[in-house]
Design an enzyme around this catalytic site. Structure first.
Site, short mmCIF file in Angstrom:
data_model
loop_
_atom_site.label_atom_id
_atom_site.label_comp_id
_atom_site.label_asym_id
_atom_site.label_seq_id
_atom_site.Cartn_x
_atom_site.Cartn_y
_atom_site.Cartn_z
N LYS A 73 1.93 -9.66 6.19
CA LYS A 73 1.76 -11.10 6.35
C LYS A 73 0.29 -11.36 6.60
O LYS A 73 -0.42 -10.48 7.11
CB LYS A 73 2.58 -11.61 7.54
CG LYS A 73 2.91 -13.09 7.46
CD LYS A 73 4.08 -13.34 6.53
CE LYS A 73 4.42 -14.81 6.45
NZ LYS A 73 5.72 -14.99 5.77
P1 NAD Z 1 5.59 -25.68 4.43
O1 NAD Z 1 4.25 -25.73 5.01
O2 NAD Z 1 5.76 -25.95 2.96
O3 NAD Z 1 6.58 -26.67 5.21
C1 NAD Z 1 6.78 -26.63 6.60
C2 NAD Z 1 7.55 -27.88 7.02
O4 NAD Z 1 7.92 -27.79 8.38
C3 NAD Z 1 6.75 -29.17 6.87
O5 NAD Z 1 7.63 -30.21 6.42
C4 NAD Z 1 6.30 -29.45 8.30
O6 NAD Z 1 6.03 -30.83 8.53
C5 NAD Z 1 7.53 -28.99 9.04
N1 NAD Z 1 7.34 -28.71 10.46
C6 NAD Z 1 6.36 -28.01 11.07
N2 NAD Z 1 6.58 -27.99 12.40
C7 NAD Z 1 7.74 -28.66 12.62
C8 NAD Z 1 8.51 -28.97 13.75
N3 NAD Z 1 8.13 -28.56 14.97
N4 NAD Z 1 9.66 -29.68 13.61
C9 NAD Z 1 10.06 -30.08 12.39
N5 NAD Z 1 9.38 -29.82 11.28
C10 NAD Z 1 8.24 -29.12 11.39
O7 NAD Z 1 6.18 -24.23 4.76
P2 NAD Z 1 7.39 -23.47 4.06
O8 NAD Z 1 6.83 -22.57 3.02
O9 NAD Z 1 8.47 -24.43 3.74
O10 NAD Z 1 7.85 -22.50 5.25
C11 NAD Z 1 8.77 -22.93 6.25
C12 NAD Z 1 9.38 -21.69 6.92
O11 NAD Z 1 10.03 -20.89 5.92
C13 NAD Z 1 8.36 -20.74 7.58
O12 NAD Z 1 8.98 -20.12 8.69
C14 NAD Z 1 8.10 -19.70 6.50
O13 NAD Z 1 7.62 -18.48 7.04
C15 NAD Z 1 9.51 -19.56 5.95
N6 NAD Z 1 9.60 -18.99 4.60
C16 NAD Z 1 8.93 -19.55 3.55
C17 NAD Z 1 9.07 -18.99 2.29
C18 NAD Z 1 8.44 -19.60 1.08
O14 NAD Z 1 8.72 -19.12 -0.05
N7 NAD Z 1 7.64 -20.64 1.20
C19 NAD Z 1 9.88 -17.84 2.11
C20 NAD Z 1 10.55 -17.31 3.21
C21 NAD Z 1 10.40 -17.90 4.45
#
Ligand code: NAD
Length: 425
Positions: free
Chosen positions: A115
């Site tokens: 990561k």
């Molecule tokens: P992103 O930046 O696209 O979106 C994050 C979202 O969460 C945004 O809408 C933000 O406003 C919201 N957010 C942040 N803090 C918040 C809170 N306290 N309460 C409510 N909403 C909140 O990120 P993403 O890629 O969607 O990633 C989200 C999660 O999924 C992370 O834990 C990431 O590690 C995990 N993840 C992502 C992927 C991927 O392919 N993008 C794959 C596996 C896991």
């Protein structure tokens, strides 16, 4: 495998790293791993911390801190996302890297875990500033990343454009184009069809399987989704398409609720226009914390770590939690929720769709041969449902939780890879 180890009851992790270490401890106890293997798996293999100086558009200079942690390389090159967020710190990156190792092993794809991240708020930077931060961070890491070493992908605060800048920086350094250097790229430069929706699709595939396992059809089901970014937005759209009533969604600015079900496509359009779910018509504003306590069949936390903790786990009223985010549930909450009969589909299974299609993208890039979107989706579904069925069957057989079971399968595979490779020198 050894007998039942001490549970995590009473253990409240103060950080994602403590939570990850505790999950590893429980799995290692079940597996009866010796102290040397435990110590190896508890420690990252390699860590790099870099300064990321940025000349802003107005000429002044700021210096951000970036990290890349490679937790384990026993099963293949390291794989994991890059996060741009002011909250990024080395311990968080270590935890996320360890979870990537387990996720890749559980899904049986030939990667270790990594990561990375930069402690920067991307919303405070212009696009040219973001490009300079991305290129400088990448350039500082060129010696440790690449298609055979460590393959980055998008995560919180990064996207396809970030990956395009990263692959270009690596390619300029090498003097030739290296499409397998990162995944989650735009399709025009070797991204895989289906990658951008893959994490959400995997979340929804296992969510529907978990609902079915509890005798709930999609048409009967209600859901709340925390986070409306790359994972949460797609999950909400696909749940609604499957016939699930999505009654609440949120982002970092607030949460909205409609008991009759939100029009998710209209919410997405509202977000595109305003930047947030807040003030969406035909909904009531609720507190973000309230969303986690709604009486729904399915709760999908798709935002950040540690949102389900000892402080709110007793109030959670969902029947099933599917962890779209990495590490949304602390070990203490895990124990409380499990004792209350709530099914938790753990992150290393639930959100693995992204890394599975990243693997497909890397394979396609290395072969320079492209699959259709339907081929990608069919293969993704095979991996996700295969892993779900393996975890469910093993959990039934052993009486362990889905998280314990998934972590045991993954840790066992990594420990076996380490055993047959042996310890150098
Ligand atoms: P992103 O930046 O696209 O979106 C994050 C979202 O969460 C945004 O809408 C933000 O406003 C919201 N957010 C942040 N803090 C918040 C809170 N306290 N309460 C409510 N909403 C909140 O990120 P993403 O890629 O969607 O990633 C989200 C999660 O999924 C992370 O834990 C990431 O590690 C995990 N993840 C992502 C992927 C991927 O392919 N993008 C794959 C596996 C896991």
């Amino acid at each position: 495998m050894a007998g039942r180890p001490a549970t995590t009851g009473g253990f409240e992790a103060s950080s994602p790293l403590e939570a990850a270490q505790e999950q590893l401890r429980v799995a290692s106890d079940y597996l009866g791993l010796d102290s040397g293997v435990r110590a190896l798996l508890a420690q990252p293999r390699r860590e790099v911390t870099v300064s990321v100086p940025l000349r802003h558009d107005d000429g002044h200079v700021s210096v951000f801190v970036g990290h890349r942690v490679q937790h384990n390389l026993d099963r293949g090159p390291a794989k994991g996302g890059v996060r741009f967020s002011p909250h990024v710190n080395l311990d968080e990156v270590r935890a996320l890297a360890m979870w990537m190792t387990w996720k890749c092993a559980l899904l049986n794809i030939p990667y270790g875990g990594a990561k990375g991240g930069v402690a920067v708020d991307p919303r405070q930077l212009s696009v040219p500033e973001l490009e300079r931060v991305t290129r400088r961070y990448t350039s500082e890491l060129v010696g440790v990343i690449g298609p055979e070493r460590d393959i980055p992908a998008p995560d919180i605060g990064t996207d396809e454009q970030t990956m395009a800048w990263m692959v270009d920086t690596i390619s300029v350094d090498r003097g030739y184009t290296v499409p397998g250097a990162v995944t989650g790229k735009p399709i025009s430069i070797g991204g895989s069809p289906g990658r951008s929706i893959a994490t959400s699709l995997g979340v929804v595939q296992v969510a529907l399987a978990a609902l079915e396992d509890r005798g709930i059809t999609p048409g009967q089901a209600s859901a709340a989704v925390q986070g409306f970014g790359k994972v949460g937005r797609g999950a909400a759209i696909l749940l609604a398409e499957a016939g699930v009533r999505v009654v609440a969604v949120s982002d970092q600015y607030g949460a909205i609720h409609n008991a009759a079900g939100l029009d998710i496509d209209a919410v997405a359009t509202h977000v595109d226009l305003t930047g947030s779910v807040v003030d969406f018509p035909e909904s009531d504003a609720i507190e973000g914390a309230q969303l986690l306590e709604l009486k729904v069949d399915l709760l999908a936390p798709c935002a950040v770590e540690g949102v389900l903790s000892g402080a709110n786990a007793h109030q959670v009223s969902a029947k099933i939690i599917v962890e779209g985010a990495n590490g949304p549930t602390t070990p203490e909450a895990d124990k409380i929720l499990q004792d209350r009969g709530i099914t938790i589909v753990p992150d290393i299974l639930a959100n693995a769709g992204g890394v599975v299609v990243s693997y497909f993208e890397w394979v396609q890039g290395n072969q320079a041969y492209w699959w259709t979107e339907s081929e990608v989706e069919t293969r993704l579904s095979r991996h996700m449902i295969g892993a779900w069925e393996l975890v469910r069957a093993e959990a039934r057989r052993t009486g362990r939780t889905f998280r314990e079971t998934a972590t045991c399968i993954a840790v066992d595979r990594v420990a076996e890879a380490h055993r047959v490779r042996g310890l150098y020198p």
